[in-house]
Design an enzyme around this catalytic site. Structure first.
Site, PDB file in Angstrom:
ATOM      1  N   HIS A  52       0.851  -1.203   0.000  1.00 22.50           N
ATOM      2  CA  HIS A  52       0.000   0.000   0.000  1.00 22.50           C
ATOM      3  C   HIS A  52       0.874   1.235   0.000  1.00 22.50           C
ATOM      4  CE1 HIS A  52       0.699  -0.480   4.331  1.00 22.50           C
ATOM      5  NE2 HIS A  52       0.182   0.706   4.572  1.00 22.50           N
ATOM      6  N   HIS A  54       1.467   3.909   1.932  1.00 21.99           N
ATOM      7  CA  HIS A  54       2.026   4.687   3.045  1.00 21.99           C
ATOM      8  C   HIS A  54       3.555   4.757   2.972  1.00 21.99           C
ATOM      9  CE1 HIS A  54      -1.848   4.189   5.647  1.00 21.99           C
ATOM     10  NE2 HIS A  54      -1.919   5.214   4.822  1.00 21.99           N
ATOM     11  N   ASP A  56       5.961   4.634   5.093  1.00 22.03           N
ATOM     12  CA  ASP A  56       6.785   3.649   5.814  1.00 22.03           C
ATOM     13  C   ASP A  56       6.815   2.290   5.094  1.00 22.03           C
ATOM     14  OD1 ASP A  56       4.000   3.441   6.768  1.00 22.03           O
ATOM     15  OD2 ASP A  56       4.734   2.039   8.287  1.00 22.03           O
ATOM     16  N   HIS A  57       6.107   2.194   3.970  1.00 21.25           N
ATOM     17  CA  HIS A  57       6.116   0.963   3.169  1.00 21.25           C
ATOM     18  C   HIS A  57       6.731   1.155   1.779  1.00 21.25           C
ATOM     19  CE1 HIS A  57       3.416  -1.250   6.007  1.00 21.25           C
ATOM     20  NE2 HIS A  57       3.286  -0.002   6.414  1.00 21.25           N
ATOM     21  N   HIS A 108      -7.523  -0.637   5.525  1.00 20.64           N
ATOM     22  CA  HIS A 108      -6.485   0.267   6.054  1.00 20.64           C
ATOM     23  C   HIS A 108      -6.268   1.390   5.040  1.00 20.64           C
ATOM     24  CE1 HIS A 108      -2.830   1.537   8.114  1.00 20.64           C
ATOM     25  NE2 HIS A 108      -2.135   1.357   7.008  1.00 20.64           N
ATOM     26  N   ASP A 130      -0.279  -3.758   6.356  1.00 20.15           N
ATOM     27  CA  ASP A 130      -0.916  -3.215   7.563  1.00 20.15           C
ATOM     28  C   ASP A 130      -2.381  -3.631   7.657  1.00 20.15           C
ATOM     29  OD1 ASP A 130       1.452  -1.960   8.217  1.00 20.15           O
ATOM     30  OD2 ASP A 130       0.762   0.061   7.765  1.00 20.15           O
ATOM     31  N   HIS A 168       4.391  -4.594  11.099  1.00 12.77           N
ATOM     32  CA  HIS A 168       4.752  -3.887  12.344  1.00 12.77           C
ATOM     33  C   HIS A 168       4.790  -4.841  13.530  1.00 12.77           C
ATOM     34  CE1 HIS A 168       4.383   0.327  10.880  1.00 12.77           C
ATOM     35  NE2 HIS A 168       3.474  -0.190  10.050  1.00 12.77           N
TER      36      HIS A 168
HETATM   37 FE    FE Z   1       2.725   0.845   8.231  1.00  6.36          FE
HETATM   38 ZN    ZN Z   2       0.070   1.724   6.565  1.00 10.67          ZN
END
Ligand code: FE
Ligand code: ZN
Length: 256
Positions: A52, A54, A56-57, A108, A130, A168
């Site tokens: 996805h 985001h 942090d990915h 998400h 996530d 995570h």
């Molecule tokens: Fe994340």
């Molecule tokens: Zn995420």
């Protein structure tokens, strides 16, 4: 085939699959931990999977292009900062003899996908970003409770032995909430003690398995009477699994 979790930021894992020569990495939000692992293990990076949009990915993908000799696969229904081979439900991705099936798991984010390899060496393997966490699930940033409940139900229906690679390390806080929601679940209590011991030794609590998650994860157990009763005390207006799910998710958002 080796499966390793590269810790990143405060609580992310970038999952790496490698055979001693070639590596695949999932959701690299930063390039540094990936480059370190490639250099340390002498691996060539030959594929990136993204679940996805985001940061942090996906934040490390642009920098990793310099090291990548292969494709970047990603969700077709999301805007990403890098060009990817776009995928959705029913698509297949092959890497180094491992066949992944793409699953749409909105909730998400609106276009979130997961990658499931039923015949992976070592047993079935799921990269779920996530969407599903051990003992919990992602927050609903772009989806409805009905969508997320459907996505989690599809993941819960995968084979019990499926290794669940979440993005995570949220397990302990998730399990503390799970115990509050379902205090009489003995498997859950035992699992929390086991995960506390692993974290004390600095070990990841992941991968989990679908079989374990079905026993301990309240968000996969919305059809259980005990959870329906707890959800009613936190706003659920019926025992319908989607309203149970919505109330549990809302309660978790404010749980300390
Ligand atoms: Fe994340
Ligand atoms: Zn995420």
């Amino acid at each position: 085939m080796n499966l390793i979790a590269l810790p990143a930021f405060t609580d992310n894992y970038f999952w790496m699959l490698h055979d001693g020569r070639e590596a695949l990495v999932v959701d690299p939000g930063d390039s540094a931990p990936v480059v370190d692992a490639l250099d340390r293990l002498g691996l060539a990076l030959t594929a990136i999977l993204v679940t996805h949009h985001h940061p942090d990915h996906v934040g490390g993908v642009a920098t990793l292009m310099a090291r990548l000799n292969g494709p970047v696969h990603g969700p077709r229904r999301e805007a990403l900062p890098v060009a990817v081979q776009p995928h959705g439900q029913g698509d297949h991705v092959e890497w180094n003899g491992v066949a992944f099936q793409v699953l749409d798991v909105p909730g998400h984010t609106a276009g979130h996908i997961a990658y499931f390899a039923e015949a992976a060496p070592g047993g079935p393997l799921l990269f779920c970003g996530d969407t599903l966490f051990s003992g919990g699930c992602g927050r609903l940033f772009e989806g409805t409770p009905a969508q997320m409940h459907a996505s989690l139900s599809a993941l819960a229906a995968l084979p019990a032995a499926t290794r669940v690679c979440c993005a995570h390390e949220y397990t302990l806080s998730n399990l503390r909430f799970a115990v509050a929601a379902e205090p009489r679940n003995a498997e859950l209590q035992a699992h929390l003690s086991q995960c506390e011991a692993m974290r004390q030794q600095g070990l990841p609590t992941l991968p989990s398995t679908i079989g374990v998650e079905r026993q301990i994860n309240p968000f996969l157990r919305c059809d259980q009477p005990a959870l329906a009763a707890a959800a009613r005390e936190h706003g659920a207006t019926s025992d319908d699994p989607v309203s149970v799910f919505a109330a549990l998710r809302q309660w978790k958002n404010v749980f300390r």
